[in-house]
Design a protein around this motif. Structure first.
Motif, PDB file in Angstrom:
ATOM      1  N   ARG A 104       0.918  -1.106   0.111  1.00 29.44           N
ATOM      2  CA  ARG A 104      -0.040   0.107  -0.136  1.00 29.44           C
ATOM      3  C   ARG A 104       0.845   1.320   0.064  1.00 29.44           C
ATOM      4  NH1 ARG A 104      -5.071  -0.706   4.105  1.00 29.44           N
ATOM      5  NH2 ARG A 104      -5.453  -2.684   3.387  1.00 29.44           N
ATOM      6  N   PHE A 105       1.946   1.262   0.708  1.00 31.85           N
ATOM      7  CA  PHE A 105       2.823   2.349   0.735  1.00 31.85           C
ATOM      8  C   PHE A 105       3.901   2.351  -0.388  1.00 31.85           C
ATOM      9  CE2 PHE A 105       1.034   2.518   4.722  1.00 31.85           C
ATOM     10  CZ  PHE A 105       1.128   3.896   5.315  1.00 31.85           C
ATOM     11  N   ASN A 106       3.660   1.373  -1.350  1.00 34.55           N
ATOM     12  CA  ASN A 106       4.660   1.247  -2.601  1.00 34.55           C
ATOM     13  C   ASN A 106       6.087   1.197  -2.031  1.00 34.55           C
ATOM     14  OD1 ASN A 106       2.716   2.011  -4.565  1.00 34.55           O
ATOM     15  ND2 ASN A 106       2.820   4.213  -3.926  1.00 34.55           N
ATOM     16  N   GLN A 107       6.252   0.101  -1.217  1.00 28.74           N
ATOM     17  CA  GLN A 107       7.652  -0.440  -0.669  1.00 28.74           C
ATOM     18  C   GLN A 107       7.813  -1.799  -0.913  1.00 28.74           C
ATOM     19  OE1 GLN A 107       6.559   0.778   3.349  1.00 28.74           O
ATOM     20  NE2 GLN A 107       7.426   2.747   3.173  1.00 28.74           N
ATOM     21  N   SER A 108       7.091  -2.481  -1.828  1.00 25.89           N
ATOM     22  CA  SER A 108       7.141  -4.002  -1.911  1.00 25.89           C
ATOM     23  C   SER A 108       8.541  -4.341  -2.409  1.00 25.89           C
ATOM     24  CB  SER A 108       6.046  -4.319  -3.141  1.00 25.89           C
ATOM     25  OG  SER A 108       6.250  -3.786  -4.297  1.00 25.89           O
ATOM     26  N   LYS A 109       9.004  -3.656  -3.092  1.00 27.45           N
ATOM     27  CA  LYS A 109      10.399  -3.706  -3.414  1.00 27.45           C
ATOM     28  C   LYS A 109      11.622  -3.219  -2.333  1.00 27.45           C
ATOM     29  CE  LYS A 109       9.446  -3.911  -8.322  1.00 27.45           C
ATOM     30  NZ  LYS A 109       9.845  -3.342  -9.791  1.00 27.45           N
ATOM     31  N   SER A 110      11.075  -2.690  -1.363  1.00 21.98           N
ATOM     32  CA  SER A 110      12.325  -1.930  -0.555  1.00 21.98           C
ATOM     33  C   SER A 110      12.732  -3.101   0.451  1.00 21.98           C
ATOM     34  CB  SER A 110      11.273  -1.132   0.542  1.00 21.98           C
ATOM     35  OG  SER A 110      12.431  -0.793   1.617  1.00 21.98           O
ATOM     36  N   THR A 111      14.019  -3.157   0.629  1.00 22.07           N
ATOM     37  CA  THR A 111      15.070  -3.842   1.151  1.00 22.07           C
ATOM     38  C   THR A 111      15.190  -3.222   2.578  1.00 22.07           C
ATOM     39  OG1 THR A 111      17.040  -2.880   0.222  1.00 22.07           O
ATOM     40  CG2 THR A 111      16.288  -4.739  -0.710  1.00 22.07           C
ATOM     41  N   GLY A 112      14.607  -2.235   2.881  1.00 20.89           N
ATOM     42  CA  GLY A 112      14.930  -1.587   4.238  1.00 20.89           C
ATOM     43  C   GLY A 112      14.032  -2.284   5.544  1.00 20.89           C
ATOM     44  N   VAL A 113      14.211  -1.893   6.712  1.00 17.56           N
ATOM     45  CA  VAL A 113      13.386  -2.283   7.587  1.00 17.56           C
ATOM     46  C   VAL A 113      12.132  -1.621   7.713  1.00 17.56           C
ATOM     47  CG1 VAL A 113      13.419  -2.700  10.180  1.00 17.56           C
ATOM     48  CG2 VAL A 113      15.491  -2.836   8.972  1.00 17.56           C
ATOM     49  N   HIS A 114      11.056  -2.456   7.785  1.00 13.37           N
ATOM     50  CA  HIS A 114       9.637  -1.917   8.157  1.00 13.37           C
ATOM     51  C   HIS A 114       9.163  -2.567   9.359  1.00 13.37           C
ATOM     52  CE1 HIS A 114       9.677   0.240   4.289  1.00 13.37           C
ATOM     53  NE2 HIS A 114      10.320  -0.805   3.659  1.00 13.37           N
ATOM     54  N   VAL A 115       8.192  -1.735  10.069  1.00 16.78           N
ATOM     55  CA  VAL A 115       7.744  -2.235  11.233  1.00 16.78           C
ATOM     56  C   VAL A 115       6.148  -2.059  11.296  1.00 16.78           C
ATOM     57  CG1 VAL A 115       7.853  -2.008  13.855  1.00 16.78           C
ATOM     58  CG2 VAL A 115       9.750  -1.762  12.399  1.00 16.78           C
ATOM     59  N   VAL A 116       5.406  -3.167  11.509  1.00 18.81           N
ATOM     60  CA  VAL A 116       4.051  -2.807  12.033  1.00 18.81           C
ATOM     61  C   VAL A 116       3.803  -2.987  13.563  1.00 18.81           C
ATOM     62  CG1 VAL A 116       1.589  -3.924  11.759  1.00 18.81           C
ATOM     63  CG2 VAL A 116       3.153  -3.470   9.920  1.00 18.81           C
ATOM     64  N   GLN A 117       3.173  -2.368  14.288  1.00 17.04           N
ATOM     65  CA  GLN A 117       2.940  -2.580  15.538  1.00 17.04           C
ATOM     66  C   GLN A 117       1.360  -2.348  16.100  1.00 17.04           C
ATOM     67  OE1 GLN A 117       5.908   0.316  17.332  1.00 17.04           O
ATOM     68  NE2 GLN A 117       6.513  -1.434  18.534  1.00 17.04           N
ATOM     69  N   ARG A 118       1.114  -3.019  16.933  1.00 20.71           N
ATOM     70  CA  ARG A 118      -0.140  -2.674  17.672  1.00 20.71           C
ATOM     71  C   ARG A 118       0.039  -2.726  19.384  1.00 20.71           C
ATOM     72  NH1 ARG A 118      -4.795  -7.671  18.699  1.00 20.71           N
ATOM     73  NH2 ARG A 118      -6.436  -6.163  19.139  1.00 20.71           N
ATOM     74  N   MET A 119      -0.826  -1.795  19.634  1.00 17.76           N
ATOM     75  CA  MET A 119      -0.719  -1.550  21.259  1.00 17.76           C
ATOM     76  C   MET A 119      -2.382  -1.556  21.366  1.00 17.76           C
ATOM     77  SD  MET A 119      -1.643   0.314  23.881  1.00 17.76           S
ATOM     78  CE  MET A 119      -1.538   2.075  23.707  1.00 17.76           C
ATOM     79  N   TYR A 120      -2.728  -2.570  22.406  1.00 16.41           N
ATOM     80  CA  TYR A 120      -3.946  -2.709  22.825  1.00 16.41           C
ATOM     81  C   TYR A 120      -4.204  -2.945  24.310  1.00 16.41           C
ATOM     82  CZ  TYR A 120      -3.863  -7.854  22.827  1.00 16.41           C
ATOM     83  OH  TYR A 120      -3.634  -9.073  23.019  1.00 16.41           O
ATOM     84  N   GLY A 121      -5.483  -2.721  25.035  1.00 15.87           N
ATOM     85  CA  GLY A 121      -5.560  -3.111  26.388  1.00 15.87           C
ATOM     86  C   GLY A 121      -6.695  -2.459  27.193  1.00 15.87           C
ATOM     87  N   CYS A 122      -6.646  -2.181  28.266  1.00 18.99           N
ATOM     88  CA  CYS A 122      -7.553  -1.778  29.053  1.00 18.99           C
ATOM     89  C   CYS A 122      -7.050  -0.847  30.325  1.00 18.99           C
ATOM     90  CB  CYS A 122      -8.561  -2.482  29.336  1.00 18.99           C
ATOM     91  SG  CYS A 122      -8.114  -3.904  30.235  1.00 18.99           S
ATOM     92  N   GLU A 123      -7.565   0.029  30.967  1.00 20.23           N
ATOM     93  CA  GLU A 123      -7.619   0.639  32.113  1.00 20.23           C
ATOM     94  C   GLU A 123      -8.760   0.709  33.189  1.00 20.23           C
ATOM     95  OE1 GLU A 123      -6.246   4.685  31.228  1.00 20.23           O
ATOM     96  OE2 GLU A 123      -4.184   4.046  30.455  1.00 20.23           O
ATOM     97  N   TRP A 124      -8.503   0.476  34.441  1.00 18.39           N
ATOM     98  CA  TRP A 124      -9.483   0.682  35.461  1.00 18.39           C
ATOM     99  C   TRP A 124      -9.050   1.558  36.672  1.00 18.39           C
ATOM    100  CZ3 TRP A 124      -8.420  -2.960  39.868  1.00 18.39           C
ATOM    101  CH2 TRP A 124      -9.590  -2.846  40.909  1.00 18.39           C
ATOM    102  N   ASP A 125     -10.048   2.206  36.812  1.00 15.15           N
ATOM    103  CA  ASP A 125      -9.746   3.087  38.150  1.00 15.15           C
ATOM    104  C   ASP A 125     -10.426   2.375  39.298  1.00 15.15           C
ATOM    105  OD1 ASP A 125     -10.126   5.012  40.143  1.00 15.15           O
ATOM    106  OD2 ASP A 125      -9.463   6.880  38.569  1.00 15.15           O
TER     107      ASP A 125
END
Length: 355
Positions: A104-125
């Motif tokens: 999608r980012f037109n990087q299919s031929k890129s040999t560099g480092v790429h990162v996908v991250q996810r952060m999820y969770g919850c908080e309780w007072d």
């Protein structure tokens, strides 16, 4: 854009990242990181945190979820096997997702480092009973997509995320299930973990505060370490007043003994230092006392220790890195737009779909 390694190593617990807990607020967070390219790091890692302290870890090299605290060893083999199998599946999903995003980012031929991250969770007072949930993704250091708990829809701040938003929003049943997980199941797991580790998680530990300076013209660093919990305020004062000019704030980082450290750097002229009183003030949640270090005059003997050990300290910190976090830090409110079956572990309701 390619992610540069020198801007890439950052601890999860710098995690003032997206949510900062108050004294009465407890949190359960998970960080998934998938990496592609020539890098000496596992393809996929997962880290679980309770109140910003690591309690579990998984990576694609070991293919095994393991407890990182004594109190999590209370969970039996079935729990850890379920975690392991779920995260092996997540690894495969993230491998697909990272390739999709490169396309999608037109990087299919890129040999560099790429990162996908996810952060999820919850908080309780635990005072008011209020709860909060969050689920968001980043790609190469930029926000990609986030779940809005109030509308039960996804927010797409990047144009390349719109197709994902439309796809995920069309599955209303899954979005409702996801909301239920964050507002109920996740909170139940958080309370359970808090009960397991209450002797550790509810403790307070006083910080050790030191002042460092490499040369007389270098910034002065105030370094607080060994404190618990992670919620800390480290600030400079000038003549008794809060001082923010020419101040650089560091991240809250973990020590390998379960405590935390944080630094703040002050740049000033020798004249300012001689004519004004500067002091570093450290305040840790749950501890009434302020911890203060006064910066002596430049001409005083043994003014500020010059330590090469600061570099060694940072290397120790990197050695206990549990994950790479490359998101820009911003509040959840700043995230602006341009399903699984239940198991015996807390895997249910939060599996990552394909982007």
């Amino acid at each position: 854009m390619n992610v540069k390694m020198n801007g890439f190593i950052s601890l999860v617990l710098g995690i003032g990242l997206l949510h900062t807990a108050s004294a009465a607020t407890h949190s359960l967070k998970y960080f998934y990181t998938a990496v592609s390219g020539d890098i000496d790091y596992p393809e996929f890692t997962a880290v679980g945190l309770v109140d910003n302290g690591q309690f579990m870890y998984f990576d694609s090299s070991t293919k095994t979820a393991v407890p990182k605290t004594e109190w999590m060893k209370r969970e039996g083999a079935d729990y850890w096997d379920s975690q392991t199998q779920g995260l092996i599946g997540e690894h495969q999903t993230f491998k697909v997702n990272i390739q999709t995003l490169k396309d999608r980012f037109n990087q299919s031929k890129s040999t560099g480092v790429h990162v996908v991250q996810r952060m999820y969770g919850c908080e309780w007072d635990d005072d008011s009973g209020a709860t909060e949930g969050f689920d968001q993704y980043g790609y190469d250091g930029e926000d990609f997509i986030a779940f809005d708990l109030k509308t039960t829809k996804w927010i797409a701040p990047a144009p390349q995320a719109v197709i994902t938003k439309l796809k995920w929003d069309s599955n209303t049943a899954n979005n409702e299930h996801r909301k239920n997980y964050y507002t109920q199941e996740c909170i139940d797991w958080l309370k359970k973990y808090m009960d397991y580790g209450k002797s550790t998680l509810m403790r307070t530990v006083r910080p050790s505060v030191s002042l460092f300076q490499k040369t007389s013209s270098s910034p002065v660093t105030c370094h607080a370490t060994g404190f618990y919990p992670s919620d800390v305020m480290v600030s400079w004062q000038k003549d008794g007043q809060d001082h923010h000019e020419d101040v650089e704030y560091g991240e809250t980082l973990p020590n390998d003994d379960g405590t935390f450290q944080k630094s703040i750097h002050l740049t000033m002229t020798p004249e300012d230092r001689k004519n004004n009183k500067y002091q570093c003030v450290v305040q840790v949640k749950g501890i009434k006392d302020d911890f203060i270090r006064v910066l002596p005059d430049q001409d005083a003997t043994n003014v500020v220790p010059i330590i090469g050990g600061v570099v060694a300290l940072l290397l120790v910190v990197v050695a206990v890195v549990v994950c790479v976090v490359i998101w820009k830090k911003r509040s959840k409110k700043g995230f602006v737009p341009t399903s699984t079956s239940d198991t015996d572990s807390d895997n249910s309701g939060r599996a990552a779909p394909q982007i």
